[in-house]
Design an enzyme around this catalytic site. Structure first.
Site, PDB file in Angstrom:
ATOM      1  N   SER A 154     -19.951 -42.552-129.939  1.00 48.96           N
ATOM      2  CA  SER A 154     -18.750 -42.085-129.256  1.00 48.96           C
ATOM      3  C   SER A 154     -18.994 -41.951-127.752  1.00 48.96           C
ATOM      4  O   SER A 154     -18.193 -42.406-126.938  1.00 48.96           O
ATOM      5  CB  SER A 154     -18.316 -40.723-129.809  1.00 48.96           C
ATOM      6  N   ARG A 176     -17.518 -34.796-122.697  1.00 52.22           N
ATOM      7  CA  ARG A 176     -17.371 -33.975-123.909  1.00 52.22           C
ATOM      8  C   ARG A 176     -15.910 -33.540-124.093  1.00 52.22           C
ATOM      9  O   ARG A 176     -15.435 -33.432-125.220  1.00 52.22           O
ATOM     10  CB  ARG A 176     -18.318 -32.767-123.884  1.00 52.22           C
ATOM     11  N   HIS A 198     -14.389 -36.567-125.564  1.00 49.23           N
ATOM     12  CA  HIS A 198     -14.871 -36.682-126.948  1.00 49.23           C
ATOM     13  C   HIS A 198     -14.039 -35.826-127.895  1.00 49.23           C
ATOM     14  O   HIS A 198     -13.790 -36.188-129.039  1.00 49.23           O
ATOM     15  CB  HIS A 198     -16.343 -36.253-126.978  1.00 49.23           C
TER      16      HIS A 198
END
Lengths: 209, 209
Positions: free
Chosen positions: B14, B37, B40
């Site tokens: 990812s 993040r 994500h």
């Protein structure tokens, strides 16, 4: 500083803005409530385009909630986000098996994710009627297999994993499983989205007499 | 079905996809970790444009985390999303006062939100060094006032309320409070975003010897 302090006015104002900006989109009433609540929790209008509901999803979901079912969730965040007072009034509850030691032990011995292991554990509990998956594509892939093998038969699958590896594919797969679903096509979704969908269904339930 | 089952490979894959699609954007290393993040957890690349860090935000946040501070959160969802094992290793902990009976009682008697009442309660606890606000603009407005009155002096404010009434304005206001901040401009943000920011900082901490 001058700002709106009443939480009800904040929520009401938010939904008015969302409705206005969404415009006429031809959503059914409860479908619209679901989509608006997702947008309320993400501020992302793309969800109006990517949220897909099976024709029986709302009816099946409300029937399950009305019967006081258990809801399977794959993250603590979804559990935290669901309105547990409202769910409890209907006699419902939430389970999350991902963090149980048994899931870790199965996952480690079989080389699978804890989400997959927890899904297999859940297959044994027939009172789970709704699966709300916001994180793990592997959970959704496993759920599809379990449905196809006739091991579980959920009334509704809320399949909204977010991510870049497998998330989009897992949502396309669950749509083929032959059970009512609510999914978000593509990469987007997540725990807040899953909780928003459950809450929208809860708030759409008729009041108990 | 054939799909990636190893959680580490899923996460690694990812982040590779996110880095590739982000391209060269000139983020600092840890700033990039924070933004990746967030993406994500949302699959929303707009966060690369709307995430803003005060020049001292990373240093101040890591210093606070390294000292084993308390983190104030305004939702159970943020609490659930933060990596508590990692935080605990540093001697840190999380507080959430919004759901305490005292907050409800203050809110009701003063006609303010529970988020505002909880923020005032938090002002008495000097071990809270980081405020992570993902839900309530009213909490962020109140925090700004408390900072300006010299009552609290956080090392870092993570100000990412999501919403349509006050959220954008609250984030612009907190930027003027004179303390290090991480905010998401405009309407977007939320509990998952707040937790992602805290976790990105935690994962950027050097290992303790």
């Amino acid at each position: 500083m001058d700002f709106v302090k009443d939480p009800r006015l904040i929520e009401q104002g938010s939904f008015e803005i969302i409705s206005r900006e969404l415009g006429e989109r031809g959503f059914g009433h409860i479908e619209g409530n679901i989509i608006k609540r997702i947008i309320h929790t993400t501020a992302d209008f793309e969800y109006a385009d990517i949220t897909q509901l099976h024709p029986q999803a709302i009816e099946a979901g409300m029937r399950a909630l009305g019967s006081g079912c258990k809801i399977y969730t794959d993250t603590q965040m979804i559990m935290s986000g669901i309105n547990k007072r409202k769910l409890g009034e209907l006699g419902g509850s939430i389970v999350n098996m991902v963090h149980e030691p048994e899931a870790a032990s199965i996952a480690s011995s079989e080389g699978i994710t804890r989400s997959m292991a927890a899904m297999r554990m859940a297959a044994g509990d027939e009172s789970i009627k709704i699966f709300a998956i916001g994180n793990a594509p592997t959970a959704l892939f496993t759920l599809k297999s379990l449905i196809e093998e006739g091991i579980v038969r959920p009334e509704l699958v809320i399949g909204v994993p977010v991510g870049f590896v497998g998330a989009a594919e897992s949502k396309e797969e669950i749509k083929k499983a032959g059970v009512p679903y609510i999914v978000t096509r593509g990469r987007k979704g997540g725990s807040t989205v899953a909780a928003a969908i459950v809450n929208a269904l809860l708030y759409s339930m008729p009041e108990k007499l």
